[in-house]
Structures are given as C-alpha cells and as structure tokens.
Design a protein around this motif. Structure first.
Motif, PDB file in Angstrom:
ATOM      1  N   LYS A 222      -3.220 -62.554  54.561  1.00 10.97           N
ATOM      2  CA  LYS A 222      -2.847 -63.182  55.828  1.00 10.97           C
ATOM      3  C   LYS A 222      -1.573 -62.562  56.383  1.00 10.97           C
ATOM      4  CE  LYS A 222      -4.887 -67.789  55.544  1.00 10.97           C
ATOM      5  NZ  LYS A 222      -4.605 -69.249  55.562  1.00 10.97           N
ATOM      6  N   GLY A 223      -0.615 -62.296  55.491  1.00  7.32           N
ATOM      7  CA  GLY A 223       0.638 -61.700  55.947  1.00  7.32           C
ATOM      8  C   GLY A 223       0.427 -60.361  56.610  1.00  7.32           C
ATOM      9  N   ARG A 224      -0.402 -59.516  56.000  1.00  4.44           N
ATOM     10  CA  ARG A 224      -0.656 -58.180  56.580  1.00  4.44           C
ATOM     11  C   ARG A 224      -1.356 -58.286  57.934  1.00  4.44           C
ATOM     12  NH1 ARG A 224      -2.255 -57.218  51.267  1.00  4.44           N
ATOM     13  NH2 ARG A 224      -4.438 -57.172  51.882  1.00  4.44           N
ATOM     14  N   MET A 225      -2.311 -59.211  58.036  1.00  7.90           N
ATOM     15  CA  MET A 225      -3.018 -59.365  59.307  1.00  7.90           C
ATOM     16  C   MET A 225      -2.077 -59.874  60.402  1.00  7.90           C
ATOM     17  SD  MET A 225      -6.701 -60.888  58.023  1.00  7.90           S
ATOM     18  CE  MET A 225      -7.489 -60.726  59.628  1.00  7.90           C
ATOM     19  N   LEU A 226      -1.201 -60.815  60.038  1.00  5.92           N
ATOM     20  CA  LEU A 226      -0.257 -61.339  61.026  1.00  5.92           C
ATOM     21  C   LEU A 226       0.754 -60.281  61.450  1.00  5.92           C
ATOM     22  CD1 LEU A 226       0.356 -64.930  59.621  1.00  5.92           C
ATOM     23  CD2 LEU A 226      -0.623 -64.348  61.846  1.00  5.92           C
ATOM     24  N   ILE A 227       1.145 -59.407  60.524  1.00 11.17           N
ATOM     25  CA  ILE A 227       2.061 -58.319  60.886  1.00 11.17           C
ATOM     26  C   ILE A 227       1.408 -57.417  61.928  1.00 11.17           C
ATOM     27  CG2 ILE A 227       3.066 -56.169  60.018  1.00 11.17           C
ATOM     28  CD1 ILE A 227       3.834 -57.664  57.485  1.00 11.17           C
ATOM     29  N   ARG A 228       0.145 -57.098  61.746  1.00  6.35           N
ATOM     30  CA  ARG A 228      -0.546 -56.239  62.711  1.00  6.35           C
ATOM     31  C   ARG A 228      -0.672 -56.929  64.073  1.00  6.35           C
ATOM     32  NH1 ARG A 228      -6.044 -55.076  60.279  1.00  6.35           N
ATOM     33  NH2 ARG A 228      -6.250 -53.654  62.044  1.00  6.35           N
ATOM     34  N   ILE A 229      -0.911 -58.250  64.069  1.00  6.06           N
ATOM     35  CA  ILE A 229      -1.003 -58.992  65.330  1.00  6.06           C
ATOM     36  C   ILE A 229       0.344 -58.991  66.046  1.00  6.06           C
ATOM     37  CG2 ILE A 229      -1.345 -61.286  66.309  1.00  6.06           C
ATOM     38  CD1 ILE A 229      -3.454 -61.781  64.154  1.00  6.06           C
ATOM     39  N   LEU A 230       1.409 -59.240  65.288  1.00  3.06           N
ATOM     40  CA  LEU A 230       2.750 -59.238  65.884  1.00  3.06           C
ATOM     41  C   LEU A 230       3.135 -57.849  66.392  1.00  3.06           C
ATOM     42  CD1 LEU A 230       4.570 -61.547  63.311  1.00  3.06           C
ATOM     43  CD2 LEU A 230       4.141 -62.065  65.723  1.00  3.06           C
ATOM     44  N   GLN A 231       2.689 -56.793  65.705  1.00  2.00           N
ATOM     45  CA  GLN A 231       2.950 -55.434  66.181  1.00  2.00           C
ATOM     46  C   GLN A 231       2.243 -55.185  67.511  1.00  2.00           C
ATOM     47  OE1 GLN A 231       1.601 -53.272  62.703  1.00  2.00           O
ATOM     48  NE2 GLN A 231       3.692 -52.881  62.021  1.00  2.00           N
ATOM     49  N   ALA A 232       1.037 -55.730  67.657  1.00  2.00           N
ATOM     50  CA  ALA A 232       0.336 -55.603  68.942  1.00  2.00           C
ATOM     51  C   ALA A 232       1.080 -56.357  70.040  1.00  2.00           C
ATOM     52  CB  ALA A 232      -1.096 -56.130  68.805  1.00  2.00           C
ATOM     53  N   GLU A 233       1.616 -57.542  69.706  1.00  3.02           N
ATOM     54  CA  GLU A 233       2.409 -58.288  70.690  1.00  3.02           C
ATOM     55  C   GLU A 233       3.682 -57.519  71.043  1.00  3.02           C
ATOM     56  OE1 GLU A 233       1.445 -62.962  70.277  1.00  3.02           O
ATOM     57  OE2 GLU A 233       2.805 -62.160  68.764  1.00  3.02           O
ATOM     58  N   GLN A 234       4.288 -56.883  70.045  1.00  5.36           N
ATOM     59  CA  GLN A 234       5.487 -56.083  70.306  1.00  5.36           C
ATOM     60  C   GLN A 234       5.162 -54.929  71.251  1.00  5.36           C
ATOM     61  OE1 GLN A 234       7.061 -54.100  66.875  1.00  5.36           O
ATOM     62  NE2 GLN A 234       8.796 -53.217  67.980  1.00  5.36           N
ATOM     63  N   LYS A 235       4.028 -54.275  71.027  1.00  4.26           N
ATOM     64  CA  LYS A 235       3.622 -53.166  71.887  1.00  4.26           C
ATOM     65  C   LYS A 235       3.400 -53.652  73.316  1.00  4.26           C
ATOM     66  CE  LYS A 235       0.076 -49.536  72.229  1.00  4.26           C
ATOM     67  NZ  LYS A 235      -1.114 -48.936  71.566  1.00  4.26           N
ATOM     68  N   ARG A 236       2.811 -54.826  73.444  1.00  7.03           N
ATOM     69  CA  ARG A 236       2.517 -55.363  74.773  1.00  7.03           C
ATOM     70  C   ARG A 236       3.800 -55.694  75.530  1.00  7.03           C
ATOM     71  NH1 ARG A 236      -0.598 -61.067  76.018  1.00  7.03           N
ATOM     72  NH2 ARG A 236      -0.837 -60.802  78.274  1.00  7.03           N
ATOM     73  N   ILE A 237       4.715 -56.447  74.883  1.00  5.69           N
ATOM     74  CA  ILE A 237       5.931 -56.853  75.595  1.00  5.69           C
ATOM     75  C   ILE A 237       6.861 -55.665  75.810  1.00  5.69           C
ATOM     76  CG2 ILE A 237       7.117 -57.533  73.463  1.00  5.69           C
ATOM     77  CD1 ILE A 237       7.453 -59.083  76.992  1.00  5.69           C
ATOM     78  N   SER A 238       6.874 -54.699  74.878  1.00  5.37           N
ATOM     79  CA  SER A 238       7.719 -53.514  75.069  1.00  5.37           C
ATOM     80  C   SER A 238       7.240 -52.696  76.262  1.00  5.37           C
ATOM     81  CB  SER A 238       7.713 -52.660  73.799  1.00  5.37           C
ATOM     82  OG  SER A 238       8.333 -53.349  72.727  1.00  5.37           O
ATOM     83  N   GLY A 239       5.917 -52.626  76.449  1.00 10.75           N
ATOM     84  CA  GLY A 239       5.389 -51.938  77.623  1.00 10.75           C
ATOM     85  C   GLY A 239       5.811 -52.616  78.911  1.00 10.75           C
ATOM     86  N   LEU A 240       5.802 -53.954  78.903  1.00 12.65           N
ATOM     87  CA  LEU A 240       6.236 -54.679  80.094  1.00 12.65           C
ATOM     88  C   LEU A 240       7.731 -54.493  80.351  1.00 12.65           C
ATOM     89  CD1 LEU A 240       4.277 -58.056  79.672  1.00 12.65           C
ATOM     90  CD2 LEU A 240       3.661 -56.071  81.052  1.00 12.65           C
ATOM     91  N   VAL A 241       8.527 -54.506  79.271  1.00  4.51           N
ATOM     92  CA  VAL A 241       9.968 -54.310  79.430  1.00  4.51           C
ATOM     93  C   VAL A 241      10.269 -52.922  79.980  1.00  4.51           C
ATOM     94  CG1 VAL A 241      12.138 -54.050  78.155  1.00  4.51           C
ATOM     95  CG2 VAL A 241      10.648 -56.003  77.694  1.00  4.51           C
ATOM     96  N   ASP A 242       9.638 -51.893  79.413  1.00  5.07           N
ATOM     97  CA  ASP A 242       9.864 -50.524  79.887  1.00  5.07           C
ATOM     98  C   ASP A 242       9.433 -50.366  81.341  1.00  5.07           C
ATOM     99  OD1 ASP A 242      10.860 -49.893  77.416  1.00  5.07           O
ATOM    100  OD2 ASP A 242       9.012 -48.963  76.689  1.00  5.07           O
ATOM    101  N   GLY A 243       8.297 -50.987  81.692  1.00  6.21           N
ATOM    102  CA  GLY A 243       7.841 -50.911  83.076  1.00  6.21           C
ATOM    103  C   GLY A 243       8.784 -51.622  84.028  1.00  6.21           C
ATOM    104  N   LEU A 244       9.280 -52.798  83.612  1.00  3.56           N
ATOM    105  CA  LEU A 244      10.241 -53.517  84.447  1.00  3.56           C
ATOM    106  C   LEU A 244      11.524 -52.729  84.611  1.00  3.56           C
ATOM    107  CD1 LEU A 244       9.840 -57.210  83.244  1.00  3.56           C
ATOM    108  CD2 LEU A 244       9.703 -56.414  85.613  1.00  3.56           C
ATOM    109  N   ARG A 245      11.983 -52.125  83.512  1.00  6.37           N
ATOM    110  CA  ARG A 245      13.223 -51.346  83.575  1.00  6.37           C
ATOM    111  C   ARG A 245      13.075 -50.196  84.580  1.00  6.37           C
ATOM    112  NH1 ARG A 245      13.760 -50.663  78.468  1.00  6.37           N
ATOM    113  NH2 ARG A 245      15.194 -52.389  78.092  1.00  6.37           N
TER     114      ARG A 245
END
Length: 416
Positions: A222-245
C-alpha cells in the motif's frame, strides 16, 4: 436537483450503478476534449468535467438519503416506526391459589413467604448495582477507538489516503480557477495570488510524500502504491505552478500545463488501481497484448519463470491487478542498448528483462540471462527501468492458462 439528472441524462429513479455508468461515460468524452490543442476547448472541457463531478456526487447523495428513509413511516406525533406491532391474542388468566394468611391474637398479619420474597428482591437489587458499576461503567466515554498496544505504532496509511484525496480536491480547485481566469481575461498576467495558492498546495503534497517515504510503511504494498499516486499529484500541481509562474510574467504556459495534464491522467489510472486493490472489486475485462514476444510469467516480476510467450494483438482477459514486490526486477527501457556481455558487445531491445544486483553512481549492475548463457552487464540508469512497485496484471488465456503480464505490454478494453 433536476438539472443534475438532466446533465447526466438520468431520471430521478435511477440507481447508483446507473449514475456511475452515466458519469464515467460522460467523463470519458470530456477527457478526450481536454487533449485538444485549442486552449478554449480544453478550458471548457475542464469546466464541464467539474460540473459533471458535482452532479454525480449530488445524485449519489440524493439516492443514499432516499434509501435511508424509504422503509420508515412517520407517525402523527412525529416519531418513526419501522412496522406495525403484531397483535397477540390475550392469554387466558388462571387464578392462582391464595395463600392463607394467619392472624395472631394481637392482630398482626403473618405470611411466611413475605420474608423470602423480600430477600429475593433485595438480592436482585444488590446484584444489579454491582453489574452496573463494575461492568457497564456509565462514565466511560463511548465510541472512542482503542489505542494499539504499547510498542505497536498506528498505521500511517489511513492518514495518507485522506491526504491524497484532500490534495486531489485542492489541485482540482486550482485548475478550475486557472481555467476561469483564462476564460475571463485571456491570460494569467498578474495572478500572483493564484500562483501563491498553487505553491502552497504543491508544498503540502511534497510534505505528505516526504512523510510517507520516511515512514516504516513506505515499502509495504500500500505504501508503494500511495507513493506513486502522490508522485502523480506532485507532477500535476508542479505543472500548474510552472504554468502559472510563466503566465504571471506574460510567457507561454501551455507546455507546463500539458505536463500537469499528464500528471492528472497518471493519478486517475493509479488511483483506480489502488481502489481495485483496496476493495478487491477488480472486474475481469477483455484485453490484448501490445508488444512482440511478451512473456507470460508465473509471478508479477521479471525474475519469475516464463509460462508462455505471447504474440502481439493476442486476446486475453485481465482478472486481477498487483504491484511488483521484487526489488531486483528490472527491464531495459531503450531500444538498441549496447552492453558488454561475456567478452563481446551485444545489443539489447527495449523490454529485455534483467536482474538488478547493484548500482554505482549512474550505472546499474545487472545479471542478464540469455539462451546462450548468462553473465554480468552494466547499464546506464537512463536506459533501465526498475519494476519494483510497478503494476502487473494477472491474465487468463482462452485455454484457461493464467499468468502475469507487465502493464506496458497489455491494453485493457477500458483504455481503448
């Protein structure tokens, strides 16, 4: 509420399954529009997806509330009864014989049974008080979870599951604000407050990811799967932050937002797999083989034995999903990788399985097993993919043979 039903093409008597199917069908149509090159069409698709999601949640809540009260009946006094009481016919009353009462010469009534009855009543009262104060303990708070035994730390997984859902909602809100702003102004210039909000969400995701990685459950399934999900969320919000910047400074923001969209689709896929893993409700579905000479293996790892070699476009059924627990499982991730093998240079194709035995800087040391022998090779990390924690599907062939196939070599019908 009727607008919600109309938006999903449903009637007010629909079931949860009908609502879910209608929502997923509409969602798939809208997600296709989100890949459009036209920014206005993409923005409209995001807005439409938000409206569909709100409608679906409202309908499900309405169905749930309706089910809770469908079997209850209100009385005139405002109470609720479940059903009418069953009337029992009166039982015949058999008169009991009267114990004769003796009277002494002074007029005092003497009944030998009175003292026995009084003693029994007193004993019952004493026993009742003892049970009440010893076992019931009325002052003890109720509905408080019992803490785990000393020395056994509480699981961090429920906290991480709540965090991923909260982050997903926050990221969706940021994405909606971005699209509303673009639709209204045509650009993102000067939107520093929105940028700051997105950066706060990004930091929250990073904090959650760091906490999970540093926990004792990071290497559980479960921990490994949740890490991958959180990494996908990080990729999503980082893309939005970079685009906003970029947008705040009047620069092109489309490339960064595209990366954010990729993170969104990764999150949707991984979260779906996690929910199947959690509930065990993975429904068998048709699929076909994507690659050439794909190995059907006995376990979800490239180090397991090969049951059969599958040809491209072969039909099969996916019946379960699981992540790889083998930390040494690896695969060549680039075509025509040249490595030294037993005194000569050979070329390895993309998808070639290897066993990772060590690493040094930017290189993996691997064990390569071929038909003409085995030996040690060294592969640059950029040309290698570690499969630890990656998704595998258990499949069943037409003849009944079952085995495991790595996700990159199988195409599910739902993704077609």
């Amino acid at each position: 509420m009727q607008d919600y039903y109309d938006l999903l093409g449903l009637n007010e008597n629909c079931t949860k399954d009908e609502a879910k199917n209608a929502f997923m069908s509409k969602k798939k149509e809208v997600q296709g529009k989100m890949l459009s090159r036209d920014s206005e069409e993409r923005a409209a698709a995001v807005k439409e997806l938000g409206e569909l999601t709100s409608a679906y949640k409202a309908i499900v809540e309405n169905i749930t509330d309706a089910n809770k009260t469908s079997n209850s009946v209100k009385t005139e006094s405002g109470g609720i009864i479940i059903s009418d009481p069953i009337q029992q016919p009166p039982k015949p009353v058999t008169p009991k014989p009267v114990t004769p009462i003796k009277v002494n010469p002074s007029g005092t009534v003497i009944n030998k049974n009175m003292m026995i009855i009084f003693g029994m009543i007193l004993g019952i009262l004493v026993l009742g008080f003892a049970v009440y104060f010893v076992f019931i303990q009325p002052n003890k708070p109720k509905n408080i979870p019992i803490p785990p035994p000393i020395g056994t730390p509480a699981s961090i997984i429920p906290k991480m599951e709540d965090a991923k859902e909260r982050h997903n909602g926050n990221i969706a809100s940021i994405a909606k604000l971005i699209n509303d702003t673009v639709n209204k102004k045509g650009n993102l210039k000067g939107e520093t407050e929105l940028l700051n909000s997105a950066m706060r969400v990004e930091q929250e995701v990073l904090d959650t990811l760091t906490e999970l990685r540093n926990s004792s459950e990071a290497n559980t399934r479960k921990g490994r799967m949740l890490i991958r999900i959180l990494q996908a969320e990080q990729k999503r919000i980082s893309g939005l932050v970079d685009g906003l910047r970029a947008g705040v400074n009047g620069l092109d923001y489309q490339a960064a937002f595209k990366i954010g969209s990729e993170g969104y689709y990764e999150y949707e896929r991984l979260n779906s797999e996690y929910m199947h893993f959690e509930t065990g409700d993975f429904k068998p579905q048709m699929a076909y083989v994507k690659g050439d000479d794909v190995f059907l293996r006995s376990a979800p790892s490239t180090n397991s034995s090969v049951i059969k070699t599958l040809k491209r476009n072969s039909g099969l059924d996916a019946i379960a999903v699981q992540t790889c627990d083998d930390e040494r499982a690896g695969m060549i991730n680039t075509d025509n990788v040249v490595v030294g093998f037993n005194g000569q240079n050979i070329r390895l194709a993309k998808g070639q399985p290897v066993t990772i035995t060590g690493e040094n800087g930017g290189t993996y040391q691997c064990q390569l097993n071929l038909e003409n022998g085995s030996g040690t090779i060294y592969v640059d990390k950029v040309n290698m993919k570690k499969l630890y924690g990656e998704t595998w599907y258990k499949v069943r062939l037409s003849g009944g043979t079952e085995g495991w196939v790595y996700k990159d070599f199988i195409q599910l019908k739902r993704d077609m």
